[in-house]
Design a protein around this motif. Structure first.
Motif, PDB file in Angstrom:
ATOM      1  N   ARG A   1      11.686 -36.319  -0.677  1.00 21.83           N
ATOM      2  CA  ARG A   1      11.154 -36.608  -2.009  1.00 21.83           C
ATOM      3  C   ARG A   1       9.681 -36.973  -2.004  1.00 21.83           C
ATOM      4  O   ARG A   1       9.041 -36.983  -3.057  1.00 21.83           O
ATOM      5  CB  ARG A   1      11.998 -37.699  -2.659  1.00 21.83           C
ATOM      6  CG  ARG A   1      13.366 -37.147  -3.061  1.00 21.83           C
ATOM      7  CD  ARG A   1      14.243 -38.101  -3.761  1.00 21.83           C
ATOM      8  NE  ARG A   1      15.366 -37.405  -4.381  1.00 21.83           N
ATOM      9  CZ  ARG A   1      16.340 -38.014  -5.036  1.00 21.83           C
ATOM     10  NH1 ARG A   1      16.327 -39.339  -5.164  1.00 21.83           N
ATOM     11  NH2 ARG A   1      17.320 -37.307  -5.568  1.00 21.83           N
TER      12      ARG A   1
ATOM     13  N   ASP B   1      15.743 -30.122  -4.097  1.00 21.73           N
ATOM     14  CA  ASP B   1      16.173 -31.477  -3.746  1.00 21.73           C
ATOM     15  C   ASP B   1      17.513 -31.473  -3.012  1.00 21.73           C
ATOM     16  O   ASP B   1      18.034 -32.517  -2.669  1.00 21.73           O
ATOM     17  CB  ASP B   1      16.286 -32.331  -5.017  1.00 21.73           C
ATOM     18  CG  ASP B   1      16.232 -33.826  -4.716  1.00 21.73           C
ATOM     19  OD1 ASP B   1      15.392 -34.236  -3.890  1.00 21.73           O
ATOM     20  OD2 ASP B   1      17.031 -34.592  -5.304  1.00 21.73           O
TER      21      ASP B   1
ATOM     22  N   ASN C   1      21.580 -33.334   0.809  1.00 22.67           N
ATOM     23  CA  ASN C   1      20.129 -33.447   0.678  1.00 22.67           C
ATOM     24  C   ASN C   1      19.402 -33.271   2.005  1.00 22.67           C
ATOM     25  O   ASN C   1      18.203 -33.549   2.094  1.00 22.67           O
ATOM     26  CB  ASN C   1      19.760 -34.802   0.055  1.00 22.67           C
ATOM     27  CG  ASN C   1      20.310 -35.981   0.857  1.00 22.67           C
ATOM     28  OD1 ASN C   1      20.914 -35.800   1.922  1.00 22.67           O
ATOM     29  ND2 ASN C   1      20.121 -37.179   0.341  1.00 22.67           N
TER      30      ASN C   1
ATOM     31  N   VAL D   1      10.172 -35.105  -6.577  1.00 21.31           N
ATOM     32  CA  VAL D   1      11.234 -35.862  -7.242  1.00 21.31           C
ATOM     33  C   VAL D   1      10.984 -37.340  -7.002  1.00 21.31           C
ATOM     34  O   VAL D   1      10.775 -37.777  -5.870  1.00 21.31           O
ATOM     35  CB  VAL D   1      12.626 -35.464  -6.700  1.00 21.31           C
ATOM     36  CG1 VAL D   1      13.715 -36.313  -7.344  1.00 21.31           C
ATOM     37  CG2 VAL D   1      12.887 -33.986  -6.953  1.00 21.31           C
TER      38      VAL D   1
END
Length: 398
Positions: A273, A99, A319, A278
């Protein structure tokens, strides 16, 4: 995988070193009286230690499926960042996706150990959240991370080390007899060797166009010079609020980071994501998730990265949410600009998004200075490109 500054053959390097007088002290060490040792001895031959670290850095056999090494996510040909261009790196199993973006390992040896200053603010430490206090701690993270190199434990790593005849020769000579027979000692020795390699000049050459300019060996273009003036100006930009260590603008060892932790409101990477499992809306706690810190006031804060080689080490932010360097500069500019277009991500034309942790947002630092027009944004990008190490300058044209 080619080697860069050290020997191509670890066995030849270490064996030769210990055959010479420079290694006589280690050769004369008393053998271990037990099958295990509490801790590896401190090596006295730094060249051989770094050579061992180099071999370990490129060794894919130290991952569960033998597909991944440190260099996989920290490619020396790409600024010691992940050359695959992903927002987050794939693990050794080929499916695990993290992530967070893999930060560059370049200039990492210059990051100070994690500590809390007299002002109560945290500084230093490796990884985005500083959870590795020292370079050795960072080196020991990936092999045992199930989403990265995936080894189950230190014993399994030691077994892989014993498979290699070069390591069977090098580890006892550098760290003492029995080192590879003790999983903890073997693993500690591994981290020391990799850290020694990461402390070599290969990782921190200070030979970019900007460095050559400081030494009078190069001239900046008009656009680059404007970007330099803007970057260091406390009146016109907020760049040096976090990305300047020395107050001396002509410091030849400037790393372009204060090594502190800030919440700059980086939006969620929803695209990442959608693929890494996640849940959307999950807040990365940043520094607050560091077990050594665990303070609500640090939620959403991440360590300021170096800007050296920034032009060739995207995607950007912790990220990997931004692909283009100009987008990063535009993102900072959004805090000072009232123009509707400044609130849109240039890459997509969509809004940048809201800060995931607004309560700790570094408003004072982010709103410092006036809004920048396109000419000044472009000038800052041009200056940032001058921070590229000489061996990567060819990548700027890609």
């Amino acid at each position: 995988m080619k080697r860069y500054v050290l020997a191509a053959s670890l066995l030849a390097t270490v064996t030769t070193a210990f055959a010479s007088g420079s290694a006589m002290l280690l050769a004369a060490q008393e053998p271990a009286t037990d099958a295990t040792v509490a801790a590896p001895a401190a090596p006295t031959d730094s060249g051989a230690l770094a050579a061992l670290g180099e071999s370990l850095f490129f060794d894919r056999n130290l991952s569960l499926n033998r597909t991944q090494s440190c260099a996989t996510c920290h490619d020396p040909d790409r600024g010691f960042a992940d050359s695959r261009g992903l927002a987050a790196s794939l693990g050794d199993d080929g499916t695990s996706l993290g992530d967070r973006n893999a930060p560059t390992a370049a200039y990492g040896a210059l990051v100070p150990p994690l500590r809390q200053g007299e002002d109560g603010r945290w500084v230093g430490g490796l990884f985005h959240d500083g959870r590795a206090p020292r370079l050795e701690d960072q080196a020991g993270g990936p092999p045992l991370n199930p989403g990265e190199m995936g080894m189950p434990d230190k014993r399994a790593v030691a077994e892989r080390l014993r498979e290699n005849p070069d390591y069977q020769a090098a580890f006892p000579k550098l760290f003492g007899a029995g080192t590879l027979d003790d999983p903890d000692a073997a693993y500690e020795a591994l981290t020391k060797a990799i850290a020694a390699f990461e402390r070599t000049d290969l990782f921190a050459p200070f030979d970019s166009k900007y460095d050559r300019f400081l030494r009078g060996e190069a001239t900046l273009s008009g656009q680059e010079e404007l970007g330099r003036v803007l970057f260091f100006s406390q009146q016109f930009t907020n760049c040096n609020q976090c990305h300047q260590l020395s107050r001396n603008q002509m410091d030849g060892r400037e790393t372009f980071t204060d090594h502190r932790y800030h919440n700059i409101g980086v939006p969620e990477n929803t695209a990442l994501r959608q693929t890494n499992g996640v849940a959307a809306g999950t807040v990365d706690p940043g520094l607050a998730g560091n077990p050594l810190v665990d303070a609500a006031a640090e939620r959403g804060k991440f360590r300021t990265p170096t800007l050296r080689n920034v032009a060739v080490t995207g995607p950007y932010m912790h990220n990997g949410v931004f692909e283009d360097l100009r987008t990063v500069v535009s993102f900072y500019n959004r805090y000072n600009s009232k123009a509707a277009a400044a609130q849109l991500k240039p890459e997509t034309g969509e809004p940048f998004g809201f800060p995931p942790v607004p309560e700790t947002l570094a408003v004072k630092e982010l709103t410092h200075g006036p809004a920048l027009d396109d000419r000044r944004v472009d000038a800052l990008v041009a200056f940032l490109k001058t921070l590229t190490d000489a061996r990567y300058e060819k990548l700027l044209d890609e």
